[in-house]
Design a protein around this motif. Structure first.
Motif, PDB file in Angstrom:
ATOM      1  N   ILE A  23       0.706  -1.376   0.238  1.00  0.00           N
ATOM      2  CA  ILE A  23       0.344   0.046  -0.047  1.00  0.00           C
ATOM      3  C   ILE A  23       0.492   1.597  -0.102  1.00  0.00           C
ATOM      4  O   ILE A  23       1.759   0.884   0.633  1.00  0.00           O
ATOM      5  CB  ILE A  23      -0.961   0.297   1.212  1.00  0.00           C
ATOM      6  N   ASP A  24       0.825   1.472  -0.874  1.00  0.00           N
ATOM      7  CA  ASP A  24       0.986   3.594  -0.765  1.00  0.00           C
ATOM      8  C   ASP A  24       0.720   4.405   0.437  1.00  0.00           C
ATOM      9  O   ASP A  24      -1.172   4.831   0.452  1.00  0.00           O
ATOM     10  CB  ASP A  24       0.999   4.297  -1.854  1.00  0.00           C
ATOM     11  N   ALA A  25       0.775   4.623   1.510  1.00  0.00           N
ATOM     12  CA  ALA A  25       0.831   4.844   2.954  1.00  0.00           C
ATOM     13  C   ALA A  25       0.437   6.187   2.751  1.00  0.00           C
ATOM     14  O   ALA A  25      -0.272   7.229   3.556  1.00  0.00           O
ATOM     15  CB  ALA A  25       1.382   4.636   3.519  1.00  0.00           C
ATOM     16  N   SER A  26       0.235   7.074   1.610  1.00  0.00           N
ATOM     17  CA  SER A  26       0.163   8.295   1.395  1.00  0.00           C
ATOM     18  C   SER A  26      -1.015   8.579   0.423  1.00  0.00           C
ATOM     19  O   SER A  26      -1.195   9.119   0.944  1.00  0.00           O
ATOM     20  CB  SER A  26       1.239   9.358   1.116  1.00  0.00           C
ATOM     21  N   THR A  27      -1.206   7.821  -0.171  1.00  0.00           N
ATOM     22  CA  THR A  27      -3.452   7.399  -0.059  1.00  0.00           C
ATOM     23  C   THR A  27      -3.605   7.089   0.760  1.00  0.00           C
ATOM     24  O   THR A  27      -5.195   6.463  -0.017  1.00  0.00           O
ATOM     25  CB  THR A  27      -3.105   6.755  -1.393  1.00  0.00           C
ATOM     26  N   LYS A  41       7.527   6.570  -1.928  1.00  0.00           N
ATOM     27  CA  LYS A  41       8.956   6.964  -2.828  1.00  0.00           C
ATOM     28  C   LYS A  41       9.365   5.301  -2.962  1.00  0.00           C
ATOM     29  O   LYS A  41       9.195   4.977  -3.910  1.00  0.00           O
ATOM     30  CB  LYS A  41      10.443   7.888  -2.108  1.00  0.00           C
ATOM     31  N   SER A  42       9.366   4.750  -1.769  1.00  0.00           N
ATOM     32  CA  SER A  42       8.852   2.955  -1.372  1.00  0.00           C
ATOM     33  C   SER A  42       8.371   2.439  -2.141  1.00  0.00           C
ATOM     34  O   SER A  42       8.551   1.088  -2.725  1.00  0.00           O
ATOM     35  CB  SER A  42       9.205   2.924  -0.138  1.00  0.00           C
ATOM     36  N   PHE A  43       6.970   3.207  -2.484  1.00  0.00           N
ATOM     37  CA  PHE A  43       6.007   2.409  -3.576  1.00  0.00           C
ATOM     38  C   PHE A  43       6.618   2.461  -4.777  1.00  0.00           C
ATOM     39  O   PHE A  43       5.874   0.805  -5.315  1.00  0.00           O
ATOM     40  CB  PHE A  43       4.814   3.043  -2.889  1.00  0.00           C
ATOM     41  N   GLU A  44       6.858   3.595  -5.125  1.00  0.00           N
ATOM     42  CA  GLU A  44       7.284   3.868  -6.831  1.00  0.00           C
ATOM     43  C   GLU A  44       8.123   2.663  -6.789  1.00  0.00           C
ATOM     44  O   GLU A  44       8.138   1.688  -7.776  1.00  0.00           O
ATOM     45  CB  GLU A  44       7.823   4.956  -6.753  1.00  0.00           C
ATOM     46  N   LYS A  45       9.077   2.565  -6.096  1.00  0.00           N
ATOM     47  CA  LYS A  45      10.386   1.444  -6.794  1.00  0.00           C
ATOM     48  C   LYS A  45       9.506   0.129  -6.581  1.00  0.00           C
ATOM     49  O   LYS A  45       9.498  -0.600  -7.078  1.00  0.00           O
ATOM     50  CB  LYS A  45      11.503   1.941  -5.088  1.00  0.00           C
ATOM     51  N   ALA A  46       8.996  -0.284  -6.218  1.00  0.00           N
ATOM     52  CA  ALA A  46       8.075  -1.651  -5.566  1.00  0.00           C
ATOM     53  C   ALA A  46       7.565  -1.994  -6.871  1.00  0.00           C
ATOM     54  O   ALA A  46       7.220  -2.744  -7.523  1.00  0.00           O
ATOM     55  CB  ALA A  46       7.722  -1.866  -4.491  1.00  0.00           C
ATOM     56  N   GLU A  47       7.178  -1.298  -7.187  1.00  0.00           N
ATOM     57  CA  GLU A  47       5.769  -1.204  -8.399  1.00  0.00           C
ATOM     58  C   GLU A  47       6.472  -1.521  -9.745  1.00  0.00           C
ATOM     59  O   GLU A  47       6.318  -2.080 -10.259  1.00  0.00           O
ATOM     60  CB  GLU A  47       5.579  -0.465  -8.788  1.00  0.00           C
ATOM     61  N   GLU A  72      14.871  -5.508   0.062  1.00  0.00           N
ATOM     62  CA  GLU A  72      15.476  -3.860   0.915  1.00  0.00           C
ATOM     63  C   GLU A  72      14.039  -2.683   1.277  1.00  0.00           C
ATOM     64  O   GLU A  72      14.500  -1.905   1.988  1.00  0.00           O
ATOM     65  CB  GLU A  72      16.646  -2.996  -0.226  1.00  0.00           C
ATOM     66  N   ILE A  73      13.393  -2.473   0.599  1.00  0.00           N
ATOM     67  CA  ILE A  73      12.259  -1.757   0.558  1.00  0.00           C
ATOM     68  C   ILE A  73      11.664  -2.234   1.109  1.00  0.00           C
ATOM     69  O   ILE A  73      10.762  -0.875   1.843  1.00  0.00           O
ATOM     70  CB  ILE A  73      11.735  -1.780  -0.427  1.00  0.00           C
ATOM     71  N   GLU A  74      11.110  -3.197   1.981  1.00  0.00           N
ATOM     72  CA  GLU A  74      10.212  -3.310   3.061  1.00  0.00           C
ATOM     73  C   GLU A  74      10.812  -3.385   4.451  1.00  0.00           C
ATOM     74  O   GLU A  74      10.969  -2.759   5.062  1.00  0.00           O
ATOM     75  CB  GLU A  74      10.066  -4.977   3.046  1.00  0.00           C
TER      76      GLU A  74
END
Length: 288
Positions: free
Chosen positions: A169-173, A208-214, A249-251
């Motif tokens: 989940i993108d926590a900003s949304t 930013k992490s969500f975008e990388k994960a995508e 690493e993202i998680e």
């Protein structure tokens, strides 16, 4: 000197011919797999990559292929095949993996009913493993969710888990649901929709992490076919739990909640207070 040039020219020609034959062989394998899948399921498929591990150069062992349905391009699935050495022979199917993908797709759809109410941007990956003893059941039968649930629940095995859902989940949304509301939505879906034992993993990533994960989780169908970046993305996507992966690493350090609803229960193992603490970043033991 002229003799050396002739020899080098011959060697170069042989190498080029070998490369062309290799490419032709690779295309032949992909076409055979795609043709089988299309004839079997009435959809268009694409083989993203395949490999054939060999203990000896002469081995003609199983082929492991990563494929997508054109109707579901962001979710690859893996199958295993055998290609006979006889010319013009049809590929033999060990296990095509699409039945698991069809089940995972249904699982994702049910869980999305809750996730979509909690956040705008998210990614859901269902993970289903059909036991080996059920491999001979026709796909059109076992890929129906109710049939699959009944098989799992009636199984004599101690392991009755339907599967796992990985949610990013993108926590900003987030849409402003309270922790209580969000937790209840997840629990209701697992209790009322899934119908059996299943695991849930939810990661709350910063934007930013969500975008990388995508970039890891999605398949890049518009990129250069066969590029190293695409191949790495596919590897990460199809095996996201590999230790030391980019996704790991993202998680790392991001809020995480993991739980299970067991067979015969109507509640998660981890209660609301644990959920609240996990969303605040308190470390929680991960279900494996």
């Amino acid at each position: 000197m002229r003799y050396k040039k002739i020899v080098l020219s011959i060697i170069a020609s042989v190498l080029c011919l070998g490369l062309l034959n290799g490419c032709g062989h690779e295309n032949e394998i992909s076409i055979k797999i795609e043709t089988y899948l299309q004839e079997e399921y009435g959809e268009e498929f694409e083989v993203l990559s395949w490999n054939q591990p060999k203990l000896l150069p002469s081995d003609n062992g199983a082929i492991y292929a990563t494929c997508i349905s054109k109707n579901d391009p962001k979710h690859p699935f893996e199958g295993s095949y055998f290609n006979p050495e006889e010319p013009n022979s049809e590929i033999e199917i060990i296990y095509d993996g699409y039945g698991q993908r069809l089940l995972a797709k249904q699982m994702e759809s049910m869980i999305e009913e809750a996730i979509s109410q909690a956040a705008e941007n998210y990614y859901i990956q269902g993970d289903i493993i059909i036991p080996e003893e059920w491999q001979d059941i026709p796909v059109e039968e076992i890929s129906q969710w109710k049939n699959y649930v009944d098989l799992c629940n009636q199984s004599n095995s101690d392991y009755k888990t339907l599967g796992s859902a990985w949610v990013y989940i993108d926590a900003s949304t987030m849409k402003g649901k309270t922790d209580e509301e969000e937790y209840q939505m997840y629990e209701e879906v697992y209790r009322d929709k899934l119908g059996g034992q299943a695991l849930l993993y939810v990661y709350y990533l910063d934007h930013k992490s969500f975008e990388k994960a995508e970039k890891i989780l999605e398949i890049f169908t518009s990129g250069d076919e066969g590029s190293n970046f695409e191949a790495e993305a596919i590897l990460e996507r199809t095996a996201p739990r590999n230790s030391g992966s980019d996704l790991d690493e993202i998680e790392e350090g991001q809020p995480y909640f993991g739980t299970i609803m067991r067979y015969g229960s109507d509640k998660f193992d981890d209660n609301l207070e644990i959920f609240k603490a996990a969303k605040q970043g308190k470390e929680q033991e991960k279900y494996q």
